[in-house]
Design an enzyme around this catalytic site. Structure first.
Site: not given
Length: 199
Positions: A7, A12, A67-68, A152, A155, A180
């Site tokens: 990333s 993150k 991956d979200s 971020f 949210d 999560h």
């Protein structure tokens, strides 16, 4: 263990560093590679695995990728795997987090069903044939306006009825406990801690 995160997102990265105490998490640029991956898979698993495999091929050392995304019931699960690029087709450019949230709220303005969930698929790659996957969710609702300054992405519009807060109103400890990504990371930590001695 030293693990490179697939990333460029520093927010993150900070979250991953909290979620993996006792381990060193660095961004791909800190590992000396210019990493970029087109997230065009049809699932969170496909995107996360693709990122992990590509970064591992460049470094040949432990990497982790995730991956979200946000899935909204009234939008038939969208933005889903296209959460990072949400609104691009309409606006013709990548949107800021605030713009994506405003766009989402505009689409839901007349919708009564506000239920939604976050998904995080996390992939740890230790070698070409040692790959571990953890996928988790967080259920909630989309509120009517952006609230909160922490976190971020989506949210500020993701409301947790049981806490009476958006995710952006949670402190770091609360977010890591509930999110999560936090849940997926705890599963992955079990794997890392159990396998560290065998590396």
């Amino acid at each position: 263990m030293k693990i490179t995160l697939a990333s460029r997102n520093r927010g993150k990265a900070n979250e991953f560093r909290r979620l993996f105490p006792g381990h060193t998490i660095i961004l791909s640029e800190e590992a000396g590679v210019d990493f970029s991956f087109k997230e065009d898979g049809s699932s969170f698993l496909e995107n996360a695995t693709g990122k992990a495999r590509m970064l591992y091929s460049l470094l040949r050392q432990p990497v982790i990728a995730d991956d979200s995304g946000l899935c909204v019931t009234a939008l038939d699960g969208k933005p889903g795997v296209r959460s990072a690029r949400f609104g691009f087709d309409t606006k013709g450019r990548l949107l800021t987090d605030r713009e994506k949230n405003d766009y989402l709220l505009s689409l839901l303005e007349s919708k009564d069903n506000r239920t939604a969930f976050f998904v995080c698929c996390m992939v740890l790659m230790l070698s070409p044939y040692r790959l571990f996957v953890s996928q988790e969710t967080l259920n909630g609702e989309i509120c009517r306006r952006q609230t909160g300054k922490n976190g971020f992405g989506y949210d500020p519009v993701f409301f947790l009825p049981e806490r009476n807060k958006t995710v952006a109103e949670l402190d770091d400890r609360e977010k890591d406990e509930l999110s999560h990504r936090g849940k997926a990371a705890r599963h992955m930590l079990t794997v890392i801690d159990s396998m560290e001695k065998s590396l």
